[in-house]
Motif scaffolding. Structure first.
Motif, PDB file in Angstrom:
ATOM      1  N   TRP A 108       0.845  -1.211   0.000  1.00  0.00           N
ATOM      2  CA  TRP A 108       0.000   0.000   0.000  1.00  0.00           C
ATOM      3  C   TRP A 108       0.872   1.251   0.000  1.00  0.00           C
ATOM      4  O   TRP A 108       0.652   2.189  -0.771  1.00  0.00           O
ATOM      5  N   LEU A 109       1.888   1.250   0.873  1.00  0.00           N
ATOM      6  CA  LEU A 109       2.747   2.441   0.992  1.00  0.00           C
ATOM      7  C   LEU A 109       3.521   2.686  -0.305  1.00  0.00           C
ATOM      8  O   LEU A 109       3.650   3.832  -0.754  1.00  0.00           O
ATOM      9  N   VAL A 110       4.012   1.617  -0.906  1.00  0.00           N
ATOM     10  CA  VAL A 110       4.755   1.753  -2.162  1.00  0.00           C
ATOM     11  C   VAL A 110       3.827   2.261  -3.264  1.00  0.00           C
ATOM     12  O   VAL A 110       4.181   3.157  -4.032  1.00  0.00           O
ATOM     13  N   GLU A 111       2.627   1.721  -3.337  1.00  0.00           N
ATOM     14  CA  GLU A 111       1.685   2.141  -4.387  1.00  0.00           C
ATOM     15  C   GLU A 111       1.180   3.574  -4.172  1.00  0.00           C
ATOM     16  O   GLU A 111       0.629   4.174  -5.086  1.00  0.00           O
ATOM     17  N   HIS A 112       1.347   4.098  -2.962  1.00  0.00           N
ATOM     18  CA  HIS A 112       0.876   5.461  -2.675  1.00  0.00           C
ATOM     19  C   HIS A 112       2.034   6.399  -2.357  1.00  0.00           C
ATOM     20  O   HIS A 112       1.877   7.358  -1.604  1.00  0.00           O
ATOM     21  N   SER A 113       3.213   6.110  -2.895  1.00  0.00           N
ATOM     22  CA  SER A 113       4.362   6.992  -2.672  1.00  0.00           C
ATOM     23  C   SER A 113       5.354   6.814  -3.812  1.00  0.00           C
ATOM     24  O   SER A 113       5.117   6.036  -4.742  1.00  0.00           O
ATOM     25  N   CYS A 114       6.516   7.476  -3.697  1.00  0.00           N
ATOM     26  CA  CYS A 114       7.553   7.353  -4.727  1.00  0.00           C
ATOM     27  C   CYS A 114       8.501   6.196  -4.436  1.00  0.00           C
ATOM     28  O   CYS A 114       9.428   5.949  -5.187  1.00  0.00           O
ATOM     29  N   ALA A 115       8.278   5.486  -3.315  1.00  0.00           N
ATOM     30  CA  ALA A 115       9.223   4.446  -2.900  1.00  0.00           C
ATOM     31  C   ALA A 115       8.930   3.106  -3.568  1.00  0.00           C
ATOM     32  O   ALA A 115       7.846   2.890  -4.118  1.00  0.00           O
ATOM     33  N   ASP A 116       9.921   2.218  -3.497  1.00  0.00           N
ATOM     34  CA  ASP A 116       9.760   0.870  -4.057  1.00  0.00           C
ATOM     35  C   ASP A 116       9.694  -0.206  -2.972  1.00  0.00           C
ATOM     36  O   ASP A 116       9.194  -1.291  -3.211  1.00  0.00           O
ATOM     37  N   ARG A 117      10.278   0.084  -1.807  1.00  0.00           N
ATOM     38  CA  ARG A 117      10.352  -0.942  -0.775  1.00  0.00           C
ATOM     39  C   ARG A 117      10.282  -0.324   0.614  1.00  0.00           C
ATOM     40  O   ARG A 117      10.580   0.851   0.796  1.00  0.00           O
ATOM     41  N   ALA A 118       9.883  -1.153   1.595  1.00  0.00           N
ATOM     42  CA  ALA A 118       9.712  -0.645   2.959  1.00  0.00           C
ATOM     43  C   ALA A 118      10.382  -1.564   3.980  1.00  0.00           C
ATOM     44  O   ALA A 118      10.510  -2.770   3.760  1.00  0.00           O
ATOM     45  N   PHE A 119      10.805  -0.965   5.085  1.00  0.00           N
ATOM     46  CA  PHE A 119      11.258  -1.703   6.271  1.00  0.00           C
ATOM     47  C   PHE A 119      10.460  -1.141   7.445  1.00  0.00           C
ATOM     48  O   PHE A 119      10.292   0.076   7.552  1.00  0.00           O
ATOM     49  N   PHE A 120      10.007  -2.014   8.346  1.00  0.00           N
ATOM     50  CA  PHE A 120       9.180  -1.538   9.449  1.00  0.00           C
ATOM     51  C   PHE A 120       9.886  -1.633  10.797  1.00  0.00           C
ATOM     52  O   PHE A 120      10.606  -2.595  11.069  1.00  0.00           O
ATOM     53  N   CYS A 121       9.642  -0.590  11.616  1.00  0.00           N
ATOM     54  CA  CYS A 121      10.178  -0.541  12.972  1.00  0.00           C
ATOM     55  C   CYS A 121       9.079   0.019  13.869  1.00  0.00           C
ATOM     56  O   CYS A 121       7.902  -0.163  13.546  1.00  0.00           O
ATOM     57  N   ASN A 122       9.455   0.694  14.949  1.00  0.00           N
ATOM     58  CA  ASN A 122       8.441   1.014  15.962  1.00  0.00           C
ATOM     59  C   ASN A 122       8.266   2.483  16.293  1.00  0.00           C
ATOM     60  O   ASN A 122       7.409   2.825  17.098  1.00  0.00           O
ATOM     61  N   SER A 123       9.087   3.338  15.732  1.00  0.00           N
ATOM     62  CA  SER A 123       8.993   4.756  16.072  1.00  0.00           C
ATOM     63  C   SER A 123       9.676   5.598  14.997  1.00  0.00           C
ATOM     64  O   SER A 123      10.371   5.057  14.124  1.00  0.00           O
ATOM     65  N   GLY A 124       9.503   6.917  15.143  1.00  0.00           N
ATOM     66  CA  GLY A 124      10.124   7.825  14.197  1.00  0.00           C
ATOM     67  C   GLY A 124      11.641   7.834  14.307  1.00  0.00           C
ATOM     68  O   GLY A 124      12.350   7.802  13.300  1.00  0.00           O
ATOM     69  N   ILE A 285       4.256   2.248  15.409  1.00  0.00           N
ATOM     70  CA  ILE A 285       4.875   1.668  14.207  1.00  0.00           C
ATOM     71  C   ILE A 285       5.682   2.761  13.508  1.00  0.00           C
ATOM     72  O   ILE A 285       5.304   3.938  13.555  1.00  0.00           O
ATOM     73  N   GLY A 286       6.786   2.379  12.894  1.00  0.00           N
ATOM     74  CA  GLY A 286       7.571   3.293  12.079  1.00  0.00           C
ATOM     75  C   GLY A 286       7.926   2.595  10.783  1.00  0.00           C
ATOM     76  O   GLY A 286       7.872   1.360  10.697  1.00  0.00           O
ATOM     77  N   ALA A 287       8.254   3.385   9.767  1.00  0.00           N
ATOM     78  CA  ALA A 287       8.625   2.780   8.489  1.00  0.00           C
ATOM     79  C   ALA A 287       9.750   3.566   7.839  1.00  0.00           C
ATOM     80  O   ALA A 287       9.814   4.794   7.948  1.00  0.00           O
ATOM     81  N   LEU A 288      10.615   2.820   7.167  1.00  0.00           N
ATOM     82  CA  LEU A 288      11.683   3.383   6.351  1.00  0.00           C
ATOM     83  C   LEU A 288      11.355   2.956   4.933  1.00  0.00           C
ATOM     84  O   LEU A 288      11.144   1.756   4.691  1.00  0.00           O
ATOM     85  N   LEU A 289      11.272   3.905   4.014  1.00  0.00           N
ATOM     86  CA  LEU A 289      10.943   3.555   2.628  1.00  0.00           C
ATOM     87  C   LEU A 289      12.015   4.092   1.702  1.00  0.00           C
ATOM     88  O   LEU A 289      12.595   5.153   1.960  1.00  0.00           O
ATOM     89  N   CYS A 290      12.295   3.361   0.634  1.00  0.00           N
ATOM     90  CA  CYS A 290      13.338   3.827  -0.284  1.00  0.00           C
ATOM     91  C   CYS A 290      13.077   3.367  -1.701  1.00  0.00           C
ATOM     92  O   CYS A 290      12.292   2.465  -1.948  1.00  0.00           O
ATOM     93  N   LYS A 291      13.773   4.026  -2.619  1.00  0.00           N
ATOM     94  CA  LYS A 291      13.791   3.595  -4.015  1.00  0.00           C
ATOM     95  C   LYS A 291      14.656   2.341  -4.093  1.00  0.00           C
ATOM     96  O   LYS A 291      15.631   2.203  -3.345  1.00  0.00           O
ATOM     97  N   SER A 292      14.345   1.455  -5.046  1.00  0.00           N
ATOM     98  CA  SER A 292      15.146   0.226  -5.158  1.00  0.00           C
ATOM     99  C   SER A 292      16.602   0.546  -5.494  1.00  0.00           C
ATOM    100  O   SER A 292      17.507  -0.199  -5.118  1.00  0.00           O
ATOM    101  N   SER A 293      16.825   1.708  -6.151  1.00  0.00           N
ATOM    102  CA  SER A 293      18.199   2.078  -6.533  1.00  0.00           C
ATOM    103  C   SER A 293      19.111   2.271  -5.324  1.00  0.00           C
ATOM    104  O   SER A 293      20.329   2.164  -5.447  1.00  0.00           O
ATOM    105  N   CYS A 294      18.564   2.546  -4.156  1.00  0.00           N
ATOM    106  CA  CYS A 294      19.442   2.707  -2.990  1.00  0.00           C
ATOM    107  C   CYS A 294      19.166   1.676  -1.899  1.00  0.00           C
ATOM    108  O   CYS A 294      19.626   1.815  -0.775  1.00  0.00           O
ATOM    109  N   ASP A 295      18.456   0.613  -2.240  1.00  0.00           N
ATOM    110  CA  ASP A 295      18.191  -0.437  -1.253  1.00  0.00           C
ATOM    111  C   ASP A 295      19.381  -1.397  -1.184  1.00  0.00           C
ATOM    112  O   ASP A 295      19.409  -2.430  -1.844  1.00  0.00           O
ATOM    113  N   VAL A 296      20.358  -1.015  -0.364  1.00  0.00           N
ATOM    114  CA  VAL A 296      21.589  -1.817  -0.274  1.00  0.00           C
ATOM    115  C   VAL A 296      21.595  -2.732   0.954  1.00  0.00           C
ATOM    116  O   VAL A 296      22.603  -3.391   1.221  1.00  0.00           O
TER     117      VAL A 296
END
Ligand SMILES: *Cc1c(COP(=O)(O)O)cnc(C)c1O
Length: 425
Positions: A108-124, A285-296
């Motif tokens: 959902w987050l990827v389809e509604h943003s410029c990001a390609d992938r997400a990682f989830f955590c617990n806070s900002g 909940i917290g999330a880190l989202l990124c473009k696949s080009s920088c998902d290292v």
């Protein structure tokens, strides 16, 4: 038992408290809880929609929303249902296994943003830690930078861990906690020259600037919106030099600005962005989202025991879907305009005290003049007495961050309370 059977029916608003008023022993609280907060003498017992009731049964309009967190207000039926269903089905398993709710939320987050992938955590703060780690790893592995530096802004806020208080360009959050983290350098927000100077200085011998990390609108730093030309020039510089642009969307994201993400107001796309606060509507909940080009990131690079568990993800997904289903972005835009118009009328009445009303959507600030004797904390106390909860953003800015479901009548009531507070000061 079907999940529906346990969803509580809410009592009528006229009878907000199930029990008789029951004063709370705050002295005992202070004896056992560390004093990291200077608390107001107020104990909230219950909430529904944009309204809260204290332990004496007094009603308040909630324009704090857990500090820009309770996206759907309090006791929203969709959240009540999601929480009840998920706790009865599966609330936590390790990330050693597949978690469908996590996958759905990421999609959902990827389809509604410029990001390609997400990682989830617990806070900002934790999301920003992840962003800092990702940017450093990108600098090391892709650009072969040995000593990477991340540029952040004065008056920013990125969290309370050691790395994020270092990223936060405000000495008051750092005092007493040195040594800070190496690898950060401060620039002036909305001033492109300080970024160009910093890059020229840091990259003089060999490239070192790995990322620029900014809020699209500075929240804690005074509800200060980013400028379009500034961010567009930063995007150009980042593209030219392969520097990563990180947007901290923890406060301004998740629909609060009237668009899903704050960066959409600036006509740019970041390489990495972070979310928390409004994402779970009050469930951590917290999330880190990124473009696949920088998902290292590779297995073992980063982790979180709780991060992305079925409970938090199912609730966050419900928050996201409700924003969409109920067209809340339209409400945010309309209610935001209404609020700013109301506050501007007050500003015109008190030009000796108020310099400006600024913000996007439902993140707005009423800015007091430096030369005015009034302070934001003082006005917060006055509006609290008038039945409206507000939170300062620094000593001179009054912040308005109601739930995104706020109604036109509630905005009018809030403006009226602010007017009353100024009339009585
Ligand atoms: C609140 C906030 C954070 C920190 O979030 P926590 O969940 O308190 O760790 C980080 N960045 C911004 C912009 C914030 O407003």
């Amino acid at each position: 038992m079907s999940p529906e059977a346990v969803i509580p029916t809410l009592p009528a608003l006229a009878h907000p408290l199930l029990d008789a008023p029951h004063p709370y022993n705050t002295e005992e609280f202070d004896q056992y809880v560390m004093t990291t907060y200077a608390r107001y003498p107020l104990t909230i017992a219950r909430g529904q929609g944009c309204r809260l009731w204290d332990t004496d049964g007094r009603e308040y309009l909630d324009f704090v929303a857990g500090i820009a967190t309770c996206t759907l207000g309090h006791a929203h039926p969709a959240m009540v249902e999601a929480v009840s269903k998920q706790i009865q089905t599966l609330h936590h398993v390790s990330n050693l296994y597949y978690v469908p709710a996590q996958g759905e939320l990421a999609k959902w987050l990827v389809e509604h943003s410029c990001a390609d992938r997400a990682f989830f955590c617990n806070s900002g703060a934790e999301a920003n830690e992840g962003a800092i780690k990702l940017a450093r790893k990108y600098a090391h592995t892709v650009r072969h930078i040995e000593d990477p530096v991340i540029l952040t802004a004065h008056a920013s806020f990125h969290g309370r861990t050691l790395a994020t208080i270092t990223a936060t360009g405000q000495p008051k959050y750092q005092k007493g906690f040195t040594p800070l983290m190496p690898g950060f350098y401060y620039v002036t927000y909305n001033d492109i020259q300080t970024i160009e100077n910093a890059i020229a200085e840091l990259d003089a011998e060999t490239p070192r600037v790995a990322a620029i990390m900014l809020e699209a609108l500075q929240g804690e730093g005074g509800v200060n919106p980013g400028q379009v030309e500034y961010f567009q020039r930063i995007r150009q510089i980042c593209d030219e030099k392969n520097i990563l642009l990180i947007c901290d969307e923890v406060q301004v994201g998740m629909g609060r600005s009237g668009k899903m993400w704050g960066y959409e107001n600036l006509g740019i796309e970041p390489d990495i962005f972070t979310s928390a606060k409004g994402l779970g509507g009050g469930i951590p909940i917290g999330a880190l989202l990124c473009k696949s080009s920088c998902d290292v990131f590779q297995p073992g690079d980063h982790a979180s025991t709780y991060g992305g568990n079925p409970f938090a993800c199912a609730v966050a997904l419900t928050v996201c879907q409700t924003i969409e289903r109920d067209h809340l972005l339209e409400n945010v835009q309309a209610r935001g305009e209404q609020l700013r118009a109301g506050l501007r009328a007050i500003a015109e009445k008190y030009p000796e005290h108020i310099s400006q009303v600024r913000g996007w959507g439902l993140i707005n600030g009423l800015v007091l003049k430096d030369e005015s004797a009034l302070t934001a904390p003082e006005i917060v106390k006055a509006t609290m007495a008038a039945g409206l909860l507000l939170v300062p953003a620094g000593p001179k800015v009054l912040r308005f961050v109601p739930p995104l479901i706020v109604s036109a009548a509630e905005i009018d009531a809030a403006v009226h309370s602010v007017e009353q507070a100024f009339a009585n000061l």
